[in-house]
Motif scaffolding. Sequence first.
Motif, PDB file in Angstrom:
ATOM      1  N   GLY A 201       0.784  -1.231   0.000  1.00 48.75           N
ATOM      2  CA  GLY A 201       0.000   0.000   0.000  1.00 48.75           C
ATOM      3  C   GLY A 201       0.818   1.284   0.000  1.00 48.75           C
ATOM      4  N   PRO A 202       1.751   1.467   0.962  1.00 44.27           N
ATOM      5  CA  PRO A 202       2.501   2.730   1.013  1.00 44.27           C
ATOM      6  C   PRO A 202       3.460   2.946  -0.149  1.00 44.27           C
ATOM      7  CG  PRO A 202       2.573   1.581   3.130  1.00 44.27           C
ATOM      8  CD  PRO A 202       2.030   0.614   2.126  1.00 44.27           C
ATOM      9  N   LEU A 203       3.731   1.909  -0.955  1.00 43.17           N
ATOM     10  CA  LEU A 203       4.680   2.058  -2.057  1.00 43.17           C
ATOM     11  C   LEU A 203       4.077   2.819  -3.237  1.00 43.17           C
ATOM     12  CD1 LEU A 203       7.521   1.379  -3.078  1.00 43.17           C
ATOM     13  CD2 LEU A 203       6.625  -0.822  -3.895  1.00 43.17           C
ATOM     14  N   LEU A 207       6.229   5.433  -6.087  1.00 42.46           N
ATOM     15  CA  LEU A 207       6.323   5.042  -7.492  1.00 42.46           C
ATOM     16  C   LEU A 207       5.610   6.048  -8.387  1.00 42.46           C
ATOM     17  CD1 LEU A 207       5.895   1.153  -7.517  1.00 42.46           C
ATOM     18  CD2 LEU A 207       7.955   2.506  -7.911  1.00 42.46           C
ATOM     19  N   THR A 208       4.521   6.602  -7.903  1.00 40.15           N
ATOM     20  CA  THR A 208       3.833   7.646  -8.673  1.00 40.15           C
ATOM     21  C   THR A 208       4.724   8.858  -8.849  1.00 40.15           C
ATOM     22  OG1 THR A 208       1.692   6.887  -7.844  1.00 40.15           O
ATOM     23  CG2 THR A 208       1.775   9.101  -8.766  1.00 40.15           C
ATOM     24  N   ALA A 227      13.499   7.715 -17.567  1.00 41.85           N
ATOM     25  CA  ALA A 227      13.074   6.452 -16.949  1.00 41.85           C
ATOM     26  C   ALA A 227      11.613   6.481 -16.502  1.00 41.85           C
ATOM     27  CB  ALA A 227      13.962   6.135 -15.743  1.00 41.85           C
ATOM     28  N   ARG A 228      10.947   7.617 -16.674  1.00 35.78           N
ATOM     29  CA  ARG A 228       9.571   7.720 -16.200  1.00 35.78           C
ATOM     30  C   ARG A 228       8.643   6.661 -16.780  1.00 35.78           C
ATOM     31  NH1 ARG A 228       8.139  14.209 -15.908  1.00 35.78           N
ATOM     32  NH2 ARG A 228       9.628  14.734 -14.244  1.00 35.78           N
ATOM     33  N   PRO A 229       8.673   6.365 -18.077  1.00 35.27           N
ATOM     34  CA  PRO A 229       7.780   5.317 -18.589  1.00 35.27           C
ATOM     35  C   PRO A 229       7.992   3.961 -17.930  1.00 35.27           C
ATOM     36  CG  PRO A 229       8.700   6.605 -20.397  1.00 35.27           C
ATOM     37  CD  PRO A 229       9.446   7.006 -19.168  1.00 35.27           C
ATOM     38  N   PHE A 230       9.237   3.666 -17.568  1.00 37.57           N
ATOM     39  CA  PHE A 230       9.522   2.383 -16.923  1.00 37.57           C
ATOM     40  C   PHE A 230       8.925   2.343 -15.509  1.00 37.57           C
ATOM     41  CE2 PHE A 230      12.833   3.081 -20.077  1.00 37.57           C
ATOM     42  CZ  PHE A 230      12.826   1.872 -20.756  1.00 37.57           C
ATOM     43  N   PHE A 231       9.045   3.469 -14.798  1.00 38.08           N
ATOM     44  CA  PHE A 231       8.445   3.522 -13.465  1.00 38.08           C
ATOM     45  C   PHE A 231       6.920   3.516 -13.548  1.00 38.08           C
ATOM     46  CE2 PHE A 231      12.673   5.285 -12.251  1.00 38.08           C
ATOM     47  CZ  PHE A 231      12.961   4.383 -11.241  1.00 38.08           C
ATOM     48  N   ARG A 232       6.363   4.077 -14.619  1.00 42.16           N
ATOM     49  CA  ARG A 232       4.908   4.012 -14.798  1.00 42.16           C
ATOM     50  C   ARG A 232       4.457   2.562 -14.968  1.00 42.16           C
ATOM     51  NH1 ARG A 232       5.257   8.958 -17.782  1.00 42.16           N
ATOM     52  NH2 ARG A 232       5.390   7.835 -19.768  1.00 42.16           N
ATOM     53  N   VAL A 234       5.966  -0.089 -13.699  1.00 36.59           N
ATOM     54  CA  VAL A 234       6.030  -0.707 -12.372  1.00 36.59           C
ATOM     55  C   VAL A 234       4.847  -0.244 -11.523  1.00 36.59           C
ATOM     56  CG1 VAL A 234       7.397  -0.948 -10.271  1.00 36.59           C
ATOM     57  CG2 VAL A 234       8.539  -0.887 -12.475  1.00 36.59           C
ATOM     58  N   SER A 235       4.509   1.046 -11.636  1.00 35.93           N
ATOM     59  CA  SER A 235       3.370   1.577 -10.876  1.00 35.93           C
ATOM     60  C   SER A 235       2.069   0.899 -11.288  1.00 35.93           C
ATOM     61  CB  SER A 235       3.272   3.086 -11.083  1.00 35.93           C
ATOM     62  OG  SER A 235       2.205   3.629 -10.326  1.00 35.93           O
ATOM     63  N   ASP A 236       1.895   0.619 -12.574  1.00 33.93           N
ATOM     64  CA  ASP A 236       0.700  -0.094 -13.037  1.00 33.93           C
ATOM     65  C   ASP A 236       0.627  -1.495 -12.438  1.00 33.93           C
ATOM     66  OD1 ASP A 236      -0.068   2.071 -14.517  1.00 33.93           O
ATOM     67  OD2 ASP A 236       0.755   1.327 -16.410  1.00 33.93           O
ATOM     68  N   HIS A 237       1.772  -2.177 -12.383  1.00 28.44           N
ATOM     69  CA  HIS A 237       1.794  -3.512 -11.780  1.00 28.44           C
ATOM     70  C   HIS A 237       1.445  -3.442 -10.293  1.00 28.44           C
ATOM     71  CE1 HIS A 237       4.698  -5.212 -15.073  1.00 28.44           C
ATOM     72  NE2 HIS A 237       3.493  -4.918 -15.533  1.00 28.44           N
TER      73      HIS A 237
END
Length: 331
Positions: A201-203, A207-208, A227-232, A234-237
Amino acid sequence: MIVDCAVYRDGHRSEGPEDFSDALAEARAAGGFVWIGLHEPTEKEFDHVTREFGLHPLAVEDALKAHQRPKLEIYDDSLFLVFKPVVYEPESDAVSSGEVMVFLGDGFVVTVRHGEGAPLAAVRHRLEHEPQLLAKGPTAVVYAIADATVDHYLDVATELQTDLEELEAEVFSPDGGGTRHTASRIYRFKRQILEFRRATGPLGPPLTRLAGTSASGPGVPFVDDRARPFFRDVSDHLTRVNESVEGLDRLVTDVLSAHLAQMSVRQNDDMRKISAWAAMAAIPTMIAGIYGMNFEHMPELRWVWSYPTVIALMAGLEVLLYRLFKHRGWL
């Protein structure tokens, strides 16, 4: 203790100098970075790293004490992130969490691991076999840690879903829902979900922020904007994981409610059966009690057929009550 220390140039590893200051200077001069990995360091062991890399004392305190929530903190000379990897133990059907602290700065990455569930060895191995990704610099390390952590969350969520299905089958089985250990097992399972939820939950907000979709700021220092698209991703997952955890929590609550309702219905059935048998026992008891009062003037006391008539009356009433209770489903 220091687990690993290496300098990376153009995505390839080279063993750096033993002195951290020299390793950092060498990495910056070559356009690379130095990556130091530590496992549950003591204050004395970490003091040298703190001085050489200028880490903020508040972040250092968090890294040493552990037991932190996932978070992202920005300081003048570094970035501090906390991840909570989760491990599923199939032998005990339990969930346990570790911690990974990441210090990110100009030309360096310092990772601090607490517990046994952190995927840092696998992450380092993966990156060293993907030089094109490792060449992106320290941002690649943060992305790889986040990606490995969240991917493992998905695996744990799948395992918990399987356990929940087994628990549902036990609760709704004809003979298993009423066992005295079922409620405690449901409660333990809910505790596992709570432990999992504390990690996932707190993560979301960190990531956002790394993905550049947060309203709190335009970007994060020391992290490459490319690197923003890659973190997006991960955020979706992680969003999928959090939705799965929410669903598991609601379902296990419903299973507990269903189990308690079943127990209540079963207790009502038992009480009806007990009441029916008590009513059947009351008829002969009442008749025998009346004729056992030994009064002199009682009807049919001297009649030859009194005893068999009373016994037949008792038996007839018992059969009548039995059929009546059986028809209504009380027996």
